[in-house]
Design a protein around this motif. Structure first.
Motif, mmCIF file in Angstrom:
data_model
loop_
_atom_site.group_PDB
_atom_site.id
_atom_site.type_symbol
_atom_site.label_atom_id
_atom_site.label_comp_id
_atom_site.label_asym_id
_atom_site.label_seq_id
_atom_site.Cartn_x
_atom_site.Cartn_y
_atom_site.Cartn_z
ATOM 1 N N VAL A 22 -40.195 19.682 -7.748
ATOM 2 C CA VAL A 22 -41.234 20.239 -6.886
ATOM 3 C C VAL A 22 -40.585 20.543 -5.539
ATOM 4 C CG1 VAL A 22 -43.474 19.837 -5.810
ATOM 5 C CG2 VAL A 22 -42.974 18.859 -8.054
ATOM 6 N N ARG A 23 -40.451 21.823 -5.244
ATOM 7 C CA ARG A 23 -39.811 22.229 -3.994
ATOM 8 C C ARG A 23 -40.789 22.078 -2.828
ATOM 9 N NH1 ARG A 23 -38.612 28.149 -5.881
ATOM 10 N NH2 ARG A 23 -40.826 27.817 -6.314
ATOM 11 N N ASN A 24 -40.267 22.134 -1.600
ATOM 12 C CA ASN A 24 -41.135 21.927 -0.436
ATOM 13 C C ASN A 24 -41.753 23.243 0.038
ATOM 14 O OD1 ASN A 24 -38.770 23.024 0.533
ATOM 15 N ND2 ASN A 24 -38.761 21.832 2.418
ATOM 16 N N ASP A 77 -45.564 25.334 -4.850
ATOM 17 C CA ASP A 77 -45.228 24.274 -5.798
ATOM 18 C C ASP A 77 -46.262 23.152 -5.837
ATOM 19 O OD1 ASP A 77 -43.003 25.688 -6.416
ATOM 20 O OD2 ASP A 77 -41.592 24.044 -6.167
ATOM 21 N N LYS A 78 -47.333 23.280 -5.038
ATOM 22 C CA LYS A 78 -48.403 22.283 -5.101
ATOM 23 C C LYS A 78 -49.034 22.230 -6.487
ATOM 24 C CE LYS A 78 -49.990 21.974 -0.321
ATOM 25 N NZ LYS A 78 -51.129 22.238 0.601
ATOM 26 N N PHE A 131 -45.372 20.364 2.517
ATOM 27 C CA PHE A 131 -45.131 21.650 1.883
ATOM 28 C C PHE A 131 -45.029 22.709 2.981
ATOM 29 C CE2 PHE A 131 -47.078 19.388 -1.690
ATOM 30 C CZ PHE A 131 -46.240 19.766 -2.722
ATOM 31 N N ARG A 143 -46.583 16.222 -3.816
ATOM 32 C CA ARG A 143 -45.615 16.223 -2.713
ATOM 33 C C ARG A 143 -44.308 16.817 -3.204
ATOM 34 N NH1 ARG A 143 -41.856 12.680 -4.112
ATOM 35 N NH2 ARG A 143 -42.390 10.829 -5.344
ATOM 36 N N PRO A 144 -43.472 17.304 -2.290
ATOM 37 C CA PRO A 144 -42.142 17.775 -2.705
ATOM 38 C C PRO A 144 -41.301 16.626 -3.252
ATOM 39 C CG PRO A 144 -42.713 18.608 -0.532
ATOM 40 C CD PRO A 144 -43.740 17.568 -0.862
#
Length: 337
Positions: A70-72, A76-77, A207, A82-83
């Motif tokens: 999961v990227r920031n 990606d939510k 994010f 969370r990232p």
């Protein structure tokens, strides 16, 4: 330069260059992370079955189409609350020096990211049907089927897990589809993929690049755009309940003509959307879709009204105000995790 006229010197130089780059770009950072990253409190090591499933995941090339990162960035939510951070992968180590690396982050999302698939879709029944043939639950899917993870038998033996495969997907075969140990182990691994909550008091990484709601409203001429219940249903519900709302016999219940959907008292329906449901043995476990996806009252309302007025259903629509109250009630009565 003479080196370009001497292939031995040229190839030796290239090998040394790439060897040095590999050392400083891949090997040393990997060793540093392995030494300095520790698992988050609450992280659970894989069981023997889950580890076996991870090896099935690797051997079937699943990492080629699915990421686990999961990227920031705000988009990606969809895949996590969370990232991702380095500690998320601290328990993922090489089984041996000759085997694939433990971290299966992947680089491409031909299929959805799997970081939290164990939370988004905990149902063993769904995963087994999906592995046998993804088109059963998602008609538009381009994922390859994995029929070799299953056996077709005249009759299932005691203790064997059967899969609810519609006759149209049996390719002319007769009997029942039974999950092999490899299939069950792979599903166990997928069910284990969850994002561990950070310790209390630790702020979640933020994010980035979030498009504020007021920007969207401004772009719509000052009028808040109406949510599309059909699209929200497709994104959150259709994989199990199907586009036609009829579900899948023996696996997922129908919403067409459902007493819960048609009931003017929507308390039970909201509670099921927010907290999930597991009270009928003939069906798989429904995850807490609303909670896991962070659905707002407006989104839940749009989904409910789509279900209440589609596939021949003709129930009374709900309002956002009603749903907000019912969501608070569902939250108060949610089972302790």
């Amino acid at each position: 330069m003479s080196i370009f006229h001497d292939h031995k010197k040229l190839f030796t130089s290239v090998a040394l260059l790439f060897g040095t780059l590999t050392l400083f770009v891949a090997v040393l950072p990997s060793l540093y992370n392995q030494k300095n990253s520790v698992p988050l409190y609450g992280a659970i090591p894989l069981t023997e079955a889950q580890e076996a499933g991870r090896q099935i995941y690797i051997s079937n090339g699943c990492v080629g189409c699915h990421t686990q990162q999961v990227r920031n960035v705000d988009m990606d939510k969809t895949w996590g609350k969370r990232p991702g951070i380095a500690a998320d992968y601290a328990l993922s180590t090489r089984p041996s020096v000759w085997q694939n690396a433990g971290t299966l982050m992947g680089t491409e999302r031909t299929g959805p990211d799997l970081t939290t698939i164990g939370e988004r879709q905990p149902s063993q029944d769904w995963h087994l049907v999906h592995l046998y043939n993804p088109r059963i639950v998602t008609p538009q899917s381009i994922m390859a089927p994995y029929p070799w993870l299953f056996e077709v038998k005249e009759k299932a033996e005691k203790g064997e897990i059967t899969v609810a495969v519609p006759e149209s997907f049996m390719r002319g075969q007769k009997g029942v589809v039974v999950a092999t140990e490899d299939a069950l182990n792979l599903v166990a691994y997928l069910q284990s993929l969850k994002q561990v909550k950070l310790p209390d008091g630790t702020p979640d990484p933020k994010f980035l690049y979030k498009k504020e709601k007021k920007e969207a409203v401004s772009a719509a001429g000052g009028v808040e755009p109406e949510l599309n219940g059909s699209d929200l249903y497709a994104a959150n519900c259709m994989a199990c309940h199907q586009q036609n709302g009829e579900g899948l016999a023996g696996a997922f219940p129908t919403l067409k003509g459902s007493k819960v959907v048609l009931n003017d008292d929507s308390e039970i329906m909201v509670a099921i959307i927010m907290n999930g449901y597991n009270a009928q043995e003939q069906y798989g476990v429904m995850p807490a879709v609303g909670l896991n996806a962070g659905l707002t009252a407006e989104e839940v309302t749009a989904i409910m009204n789509h279900e209440k007025t589609s596939w021949g259903n003709n129930a009374k629509k709900v309002t956002v105000e009603e749903v907000k109250k019912l969501m608070e009630l569902a939250k108060a009565t949610a089972p302790v995790q």
